[in-house]
Design an enzyme around this catalytic site. Structure first.
Site, PDB file in Angstrom:
ATOM      1  N   SER A  69     -16.648 -25.288  -1.027  1.00 50.35           N
ATOM      2  CA  SER A  69     -16.486 -23.932  -0.514  1.00 50.35           C
ATOM      3  C   SER A  69     -16.775 -23.860   0.979  1.00 50.35           C
ATOM      4  O   SER A  69     -17.648 -24.567   1.498  1.00 50.35           O
ATOM      5  CB  SER A  69     -17.436 -22.993  -1.263  1.00 50.35           C
ATOM      6  N   GLN A  99     -11.898 -25.588   0.204  1.00 54.28           N
ATOM      7  CA  GLN A  99     -11.544 -24.185  -0.009  1.00 54.28           C
ATOM      8  C   GLN A  99     -11.827 -23.393   1.262  1.00 54.28           C
ATOM      9  O   GLN A  99     -12.958 -23.400   1.770  1.00 54.28           O
ATOM     10  CB  GLN A  99     -12.345 -23.601  -1.177  1.00 54.28           C
ATOM     11  N   TYR A 147     -11.979 -19.814   3.237  1.00 56.09           N
ATOM     12  CA  TYR A 147     -11.932 -18.377   3.451  1.00 56.09           C
ATOM     13  C   TYR A 147     -11.423 -18.170   4.873  1.00 56.09           C
ATOM     14  O   TYR A 147     -11.746 -18.946   5.775  1.00 56.09           O
ATOM     15  CB  TYR A 147     -13.316 -17.756   3.321  1.00 56.09           C
ATOM     16  N   THR A 175      -8.336 -19.187  -0.553  1.00 51.79           N
ATOM     17  CA  THR A 175      -8.690 -18.082  -1.447  1.00 51.79           C
ATOM     18  C   THR A 175      -8.148 -16.789  -0.865  1.00 51.79           C
ATOM     19  O   THR A 175      -8.442 -16.433   0.276  1.00 51.79           O
ATOM     20  CB  THR A 175     -10.214 -17.998  -1.618  1.00 51.79           C
ATOM     21  N   ARG A 197     -21.538  -6.049  -5.560  1.00 49.98           N
ATOM     22  CA  ARG A 197     -22.295  -6.742  -6.592  1.00 49.98           C
ATOM     23  C   ARG A 197     -23.669  -6.082  -6.719  1.00 49.98           C
ATOM     24  O   ARG A 197     -24.568  -6.325  -5.911  1.00 49.98           O
ATOM     25  CB  ARG A 197     -22.388  -8.232  -6.277  1.00 49.98           C
ATOM     26  N   LYS A 256      -5.466 -19.757  -4.298  1.00 50.76           N
ATOM     27  CA  LYS A 256      -6.359 -19.340  -5.380  1.00 50.76           C
ATOM     28  C   LYS A 256      -6.600 -17.834  -5.320  1.00 50.76           C
ATOM     29  O   LYS A 256      -6.907 -17.284  -4.258  1.00 50.76           O
ATOM     30  CB  LYS A 256      -7.690 -20.081  -5.259  1.00 50.76           C
ATOM     31  N   HIS A 291     -11.595 -14.328  -9.181  1.00 48.60           N
ATOM     32  CA  HIS A 291     -12.860 -14.628  -8.502  1.00 48.60           C
ATOM     33  C   HIS A 291     -14.044 -14.539  -9.453  1.00 48.60           C
ATOM     34  O   HIS A 291     -15.158 -14.165  -9.070  1.00 48.60           O
ATOM     35  CB  HIS A 291     -13.077 -13.683  -7.317  1.00 48.60           C
ATOM     36  N   ARG A 319     -16.343 -11.425  -9.661  1.00 48.56           N
ATOM     37  CA  ARG A 319     -17.371 -11.181  -8.651  1.00 48.56           C
ATOM     38  C   ARG A 319     -16.944 -10.210  -7.562  1.00 48.56           C
ATOM     39  O   ARG A 319     -17.763  -9.808  -6.740  1.00 48.56           O
ATOM     40  CB  ARG A 319     -17.793 -12.508  -8.009  1.00 48.56           C
TER      41      ARG A 319
END
Length: 382
Positions: free
Chosen positions: A110, A131, A133, A159, A168, A255, A279, A282
């Site tokens: 990540s 991955q 962002y 992503t 959250r 993704k 996700h 989340r």
């Protein structure tokens, strides 16, 4: 024999992790957005997908090997990117990456990991995916991608379902945020887990190494938006993804897709793989469960790209169900994460051992000997 070695299921590893960690830390990894409807629905959808096995097939030997995005894998599994693992277990990212290498499956690092791109490549060389962002400073994103390329990562996973951070509420109730703030509430929680607290005092609180100079200040727990996603770029769109496709020479994975038109557009743009994902529940609560979204995505892609799926996979039989629904493989997020949180590399290995054994048994009990024998004929009508 350690407690993780005795664990008999992913849920057992989850309970061990829960006993190891302060409440706020465990809830960060375990929880979802708002009412956690999607978090629960992801799991329920796999449970409600029923099988109609075949019998009287010679299944004395079964073969779990196949390919994921064109390269061999010993299981139809890749490790999903999970951020901030070091808050739960020191060197947790490396532990999961090493377990993935031992099992001959890909590992996704990540952007928000607590281990650097280069360290994973040096200590756990194998099939590595990075991955990404997309940060508001896109040049910084491109520098991370260039580092991943230089370190030998074979695939870039973008992503696309985190334009802004979800709400959250477990994190808000526990005063959990990035960068971390010490409050009376979480200090009390830490006191109840002295082994975890001693490790953090000895090593120091971890940092998101690839974002170390980019995480914004936190205004306080009263802010109704999770800190996750604040530094990501909500203007990132299809044109920007096309530029990223042209800049990355390796395999490109997108993704976070649950809509067939989006899957079609991603394939037309030149993506090699689509990950059906919400996700893990989340971010946006109320999203369609991934097991329910998967068949329409498979139909839309129509073999022009690989299709993977994540969300709520806790049993080996869930992997078989995903393949029967048309997926080429699954991504594991919390399953291996719970193992690592409970017992480091040994725990991550145990999680994969459990799922491998359950998957093989499910194949045998369904009368299939290889991955290419798993298909919709094994599914009972809804």
């Amino acid at each position: 024999m350690s407690s993780v070695t005795k664990a008999h299921s992913i849920d057992h590893l989850r309970q061990l992790a829960r006993r190891e960690l302060p409440k706020g830390i465990f809830d960060f990894f375990d929880g979802g957005a708002e009412d956690e409807l999607t978090l629960r629905d992801n799991r329920t959808a796999w449970e409600e997908t029923k099988l109609r096995p075949r019998v009287l097939v010679n299944v004395a030997r079964v073969d779990t090997t196949g390919t994921l995005i064109g390269s061999p894998a010993r299981l139809p599994i890749a490790i999903a990117p999970t951020g901030a693992v070091g808050y739960g277990r020191a060197n947790g990212d490396v532990a999961i990456a090493k377990a993935a290498r031992a099992f001959g499956i890909p590992y996704s690092l990540s952007t928000s990991a607590t281990t650097s791109i280069e360290r994973i490549s040096a200590e756990a060389p194998g099939r590595l995916w990075f991955q990404a962002y997309v940060l508001k400073d896109r040049s910084r994103t491109m520098r991370l991608i260039e580092r991943a390329n230089a370190a030998g990562y074979e695939a870039l996973m973008v992503t696309v379902d985190l334009a802004v951070g979800g709400k959250r509420e477990r994190d808000l109730r526990n005063d959990f945020s990035f960068p971390f703030r010490f409050t009376p509430l979480n200090m009390l929680q830490f006191a109840l887990r002295p082994r975890w607290s001693l490790e953090m005092l000895t090593r120091g609180m971890p940092v998101l190494e690839n974002l170390a100079d980019h995480v914004p200040a936190v205004s306080g727990a009263a802010d109704e938006v999770s800190t996750t996603g604040r530094h990501f770029d909500p203007s990132f769109d299809w044109d920007a993804l096309a530029l990223m496709r042209s800049a990355w020479r390796g395999k490109l994975i997108v993704k976070g897709i649950v809509s067939p038109p989006d899957a079609v557009r991603a394939v037309r743009l030149g993506c090699d793989c689509v990950v059906v994902s919400n996700h893990g529940g989340r971010q946006l609560d109320g999203t369609i469960a991934t097991a329910h979204a998967l068949p329409d995505i498979v139909k839309a892609v129509d073999g022009r790209a690989s299709v993977l799926v994540d969300g709520g996979i806790r049993r080996g039989v869930d992997i078989l169900k995903a393949l029967a629904l048309g997926a080429d493989g699954v991504l594991l997020g919390r399953a291996t994460l719970f193992g690592a949180l409970a017992g480091g590399e040994e725990g991550a290995m145990r999680a994969l051992e459990i799922l491998q054994d359950e998957f093989r048994r499910s194949m045998q009990l369904c009368g299939v000997r290889a991955l290419n024998e798993i298909g919709p004929h094994l599914l009972a009508p809804r």
